[in-house]
Write an enzyme that holds these catalytic residues in place. Sequence first.
Site, mmCIF file in Angstrom:
data_model
loop_
_atom_site.group_PDB
_atom_site.id
_atom_site.type_symbol
_atom_site.label_atom_id
_atom_site.label_comp_id
_atom_site.label_asym_id
_atom_site.label_seq_id
_atom_site.Cartn_x
_atom_site.Cartn_y
_atom_site.Cartn_z
ATOM 1 N N ARG A 258 9.183 28.024 10.070
ATOM 2 C CA ARG A 258 10.413 28.267 10.810
ATOM 3 C C ARG A 258 11.412 27.168 10.465
ATOM 4 N NH1 ARG A 258 8.656 28.723 16.955
ATOM 5 N NH2 ARG A 258 10.927 28.896 17.234
ATOM 6 N N HIS A 259 12.678 27.427 10.720
ATOM 7 C CA HIS A 259 13.715 26.410 10.551
ATOM 8 C C HIS A 259 13.426 25.224 11.452
ATOM 9 C CE1 HIS A 259 15.199 27.607 14.493
ATOM 10 N NE2 HIS A 259 15.071 28.870 14.098
ATOM 11 N N ASN A 265 17.139 26.166 20.398
ATOM 12 C CA ASN A 265 15.737 25.909 20.731
ATOM 13 C C ASN A 265 15.640 24.968 21.928
ATOM 14 O OD1 ASN A 265 14.929 25.952 17.253
ATOM 15 N ND2 ASN A 265 14.296 27.480 18.765
ATOM 16 N N ARG A 312 20.879 27.455 10.634
ATOM 17 C CA ARG A 312 19.715 26.630 10.921
ATOM 18 C C ARG A 312 18.608 26.811 9.888
ATOM 19 N NH1 ARG A 312 20.278 30.772 14.513
ATOM 20 N NH2 ARG A 312 18.496 32.059 15.189
ATOM 21 N N GLU A 332 17.057 36.322 12.137
ATOM 22 C CA GLU A 332 16.267 36.450 13.359
ATOM 23 C C GLU A 332 16.503 37.814 14.011
ATOM 24 O OE1 GLU A 332 13.794 36.114 14.961
ATOM 25 O OE2 GLU A 332 13.846 34.324 16.214
ATOM 26 N N HIS A 398 12.817 32.572 10.913
ATOM 27 C CA HIS A 398 12.864 32.448 12.366
ATOM 28 C C HIS A 398 11.579 32.958 13.005
ATOM 29 C CE1 HIS A 398 17.212 31.773 11.759
ATOM 30 N NE2 HIS A 398 17.035 32.641 10.775
#
Length: 475
Positions: A258-259, A265, A312, A332, A398
């Site tokens: 994931r980023h 987040n 991101r 995402e 994502h």
Amino acid sequence: MKRAVSYNDVAAFVSMPLSSNDTEEDSTSSEEESESKSFPMKKLAIVMVGLPARGKTHIARYIARYLNWVGRTTRVFNVGNYRREILGASQPAQFFDPNNQEGRRARWELAIKCLDDLILWLKHQHGQVGIYDATNSTKERRKYVKERLETESIRVLFLESICEDKSIIEHNIMETKLRMPDYQNMDPERAVEDFQARIANYERANETIDDDEMVSYIKIINVGRTIMLHQLTGYLQGKLVSYLMNMHTLSRSIYLTRHGESEYNVEERLGGDPDLTEKGKRFAVKLAQYIHEEFTGQGKELPLIWTSQLRRSRHTVQFIPTHNVCWRALNEINAGVCEGKTLEEVKQQYPKLYEARLKDKLHFRYPGGESYVDVIQRLEPVMLEVERMREPILIVSHNAVIRAIYGFLIGKRQDECPNLEVPLHVVIKLTPRAYGCEETRIELNVEEDNETVDGSHLDSKLSTRSTKPPKQVFF
């Protein structure tokens, strides 16, 4: 590598995403209605054919992995597993001699037991596609299997793997003798010798599929260099051809992550296009360091990198000096009217939506947005491209997207994908093998230290070819 494809009486050759309705037993799509007139239960049995060390089990597992992921409940029934469970794994090559009457009778009984279980599963346990994984190397055996299945109103497709390339056979033997359950506790040289003798016994009775057998078949020659099709009918068989034309059995590693941590987040908000936090930027630096150690530091070319088009994700690979392909399909999951909201806000403002998502996370679709099924459908072309590739690749995306990709690669059903654990700041290294997928998880420490987050100190370490920022190509 070019592929030669022979089309012989092909009635369907399409590649279309399945809708969520197609995952149900009572699907009424026009394609399936037309193909089910003589087979009302709409079940399919894929019967593997071929000598040992031709990649049959590898292909069977890959097909099952793909079909389960797109929503078709699929299971492999391997006769070799029945032999190992009932008779034990350590059967010498003589057991497979066609002149060994006792061995021949035992192998026939095991094959029938395996076929019985496949039929039971398809007819009474909600299975949709059963894969009968055995050599099935004689016309007599194939005739029996076909008649037995069609008597049960199960459509039959034979899939034969033929290999004439000695280097591929030798590679498969080496993979087998190291990983096959039959040879786990045997000296490697002795294992190779015994397995070659087993192959020779099968070769004495082997008969390739001929058109006069009046069956639907696909022949894969030299692991996909040539594909021959004969009398294929129906939507699902067409999808299989599309998949088989992209898959291969060569081993390479696939890296998923994931980023880095984003502003959303921290705030626990859905979707959006926020940038990285300071911790997320440190992850970008750590990821570049890891890639350096894994590739450049070992004298290997940097891997191909794919990200989403969101900031991101793109910024997470900004310190890796190589081309980055930005896929819209890797964005995402679209949260629709819930974009930018926290789950608590969704619960307060849209309580019915919140409850619906809790009840069925797979099929729940945000109003104006997507469901996990939608995400999997848009990822299908991406995964076919991943299957085609022979080089390592790093995919940075994502939560929902990495869950779906990870689920595909480790063979999870579609309904399992939404709940897979994919934490932030962890690289998942996957190496597909014939008997499973090797997995390593590398957690990168992103706590504050003395390192900068601009990546300037990495330029001389990561590449001797370029110190320019990576070029991003949108697709």
